[in-house]
Design an enzyme around this catalytic site. Structure first.
Site, PDB file in Angstrom:
ATOM      1  CG  MET A  17      67.234 -30.155  12.493  1.00 25.25           C
ATOM      2  SD  MET A  17      67.491 -30.109  10.713  1.00 25.25           S
ATOM      3  CE  MET A  17      69.153 -29.439  10.621  1.00 25.25           C
ATOM      4  CB  SER A  19      66.040 -27.248  19.845  1.00 25.85           C
ATOM      5  OG  SER A  19      66.312 -28.638  19.784  1.00 25.85           O
ATOM      6  CD  GLU A  89      70.983 -35.872  14.138  1.00 22.75           C
ATOM      7  OE1 GLU A  89      69.742 -36.008  14.003  1.00 22.75           O
ATOM      8  OE2 GLU A  89      71.584 -34.813  13.943  1.00 22.75           O
ATOM      9  CB  CYS A 148      57.763 -14.544  14.345  1.00 22.77           C
ATOM     10  SG  CYS A 148      57.504 -15.928  15.479  1.00 22.77           S
TER      11      CYS A 148
HETATM   12  P1  ADP Z   1      70.414 -29.632  17.486  1.00 26.17           P
HETATM   13  O1  ADP Z   1      71.275 -30.811  17.878  1.00 26.17           O
HETATM   14  O2  ADP Z   1      69.123 -29.574  18.259  1.00 26.17           O
HETATM   15  O3  ADP Z   1      70.209 -29.479  16.003  1.00 26.17           O
HETATM   16  P2  ADP Z   1      72.756 -28.092  18.119  1.00 26.17           P
HETATM   17  O4  ADP Z   1      73.172 -28.444  19.511  1.00 26.17           O
HETATM   18  O5  ADP Z   1      73.483 -28.742  16.983  1.00 26.17           O
HETATM   19  O6  ADP Z   1      71.185 -28.304  17.962  1.00 26.17           O
HETATM   20  O7  ADP Z   1      72.908 -26.515  17.855  1.00 26.17           O
HETATM   21  C1  ADP Z   1      72.399 -25.540  18.737  1.00 26.17           C
HETATM   22  C2  ADP Z   1      73.037 -24.199  18.369  1.00 26.17           C
HETATM   23  O8  ADP Z   1      72.615 -23.803  17.082  1.00 26.17           O
HETATM   24  C3  ADP Z   1      72.655 -23.035  19.257  1.00 26.17           C
HETATM   25  O9  ADP Z   1      73.426 -22.972  20.434  1.00 26.17           O
HETATM   26  C4  ADP Z   1      72.952 -21.856  18.361  1.00 26.17           C
HETATM   27  O10 ADP Z   1      74.317 -21.476  18.440  1.00 26.17           O
HETATM   28  C5  ADP Z   1      72.750 -22.382  16.955  1.00 26.17           C
HETATM   29  N1  ADP Z   1      71.545 -21.922  16.272  1.00 26.17           N
HETATM   30  C6  ADP Z   1      71.468 -21.696  14.938  1.00 26.17           C
HETATM   31  N2  ADP Z   1      70.202 -21.366  14.588  1.00 26.17           N
HETATM   32  C7  ADP Z   1      69.447 -21.360  15.711  1.00 26.17           C
HETATM   33  C8  ADP Z   1      68.055 -21.122  15.998  1.00 26.17           C
HETATM   34  N3  ADP Z   1      67.184 -20.810  15.042  1.00 26.17           N
HETATM   35  N4  ADP Z   1      67.635 -21.228  17.271  1.00 26.17           N
HETATM   36  C9  ADP Z   1      68.521 -21.540  18.242  1.00 26.17           C
HETATM   37  N5  ADP Z   1      69.824 -21.799  18.034  1.00 26.17           N
HETATM   38  C10 ADP Z   1      70.309 -21.718  16.786  1.00 26.17           C
HETATM   39 ZN    ZN Z   2      57.356 -17.841  14.232  1.00 26.64          ZN
END
Ligand code: ADP
Ligand code: ZN
Length: 195
Positions: A17, A19, A89, A148
């Site tokens: 999630m 990413s 998903e 980290c």
């Molecule tokens: P996924 O579909 O893989 O869950 P999304 O495309 O919905 O990912 O969301 C990606 C966005 O989430 C990133 O561009 C960033 O703005 C935000 N984000 C929030 N927390 C994080 C994190 N821990 N690492 C990277 N991006 C994050």
């Molecule tokens: Zn870590």
């Protein structure tokens, strides 16, 4: 060198999630539309985190999608003229989606599937191992570890509840690297005698 590329393939976008899977899926959908291709977008109805009839990223990106409760409902909604079929998903879909994906790609459709490769215990998620094995192209994304700051390939569940499926966003999960990720009731990582 001339490479003969026949149409029809499966692309997978995976990772934990946050990413950027949905962002990347939306980017590919938009480019296909710019290329004037006929695109159909689906998502499992169970994932209603933001919007029942759209895929949405955590960064506010969105695109309309047809919500389906299972692979059979998805098959009924298929447009015979679709050139691109995108699924978000996909880890939440039943295994009936596998022959549907195969049949689409065999008929020349570009199938793009985004989903979690691992559950919050770090184990393969549902049908994802099979989808990954069948794909021509795989993009594995990483988030940022919230402990980290390293690259994160895992999803940490922050609240306890039974089962593999707990639909939720930031409040229930965070991205973690291998080292910061904690799994209840696993082996202690010992490999050698005397450790
Ligand atoms: P996924 O579909 O893989 O869950 P999304 O495309 O919905 O990912 O969301 C990606 C966005 O989430 C990133 O561009 C960033 O703005 C935000 N984000 C929030 N927390 C994080 C994190 N821990 N690492 C990277 N991006 C994050
Ligand atoms: Zn870590």
């Amino acid at each position: 060198m001339y490479v003969h590329q026949r149409q029809g393939s499966l692309e997978v976008i995976c990772g934990p999630m946050f990413s950027g899977k949905s962002e990347e899926l939306i980017r590919r959908i938009k480019r296909a539309i710019i290329a004037r291709q006929r695109v159909q977008v689906f998502k499992p109805a169970l994932d209603d985190r933001y919007d029942a009839s759209a895929i949405a990223s955590h960064s506010q990106g969105r695109h309309d999608a047809i919500p389906v409760k299972d692979s059979e409902e998805l098959r009924r909604h298929l447009d015979p003229d679709a050139e691109v079929v995108a699924l978000d998903e996909v880890q939440f879909l039943d295994e009936g989606i596998l022959p549907v994906i195969d049949a689409l790609a065999d008929r020349g459709v570009r199938v793009i599937a985004a989903g979690l490769d691992q559950d919050s215990n770090g184990e393969p998620f549902g049908i994802m191992p099979v989808i990954l094995a069948k794909a021509e192209y795989i993009t594995k994304l990483q988030a940022i570890c919230m402990v980290c700051g390293a690259a994160a390939g895992r999803t940490q569940r922050l609240v306890h509840s039974g089962g593999q499926v707990l639909v939720g966003a930031a409040e229930a999960y965070e991205a973690r690297c291998r080292h910061c990720h904690e799994v209840p009731h696993t082996t202690d990582g010992k490999l050698f005698e005397g450790e």
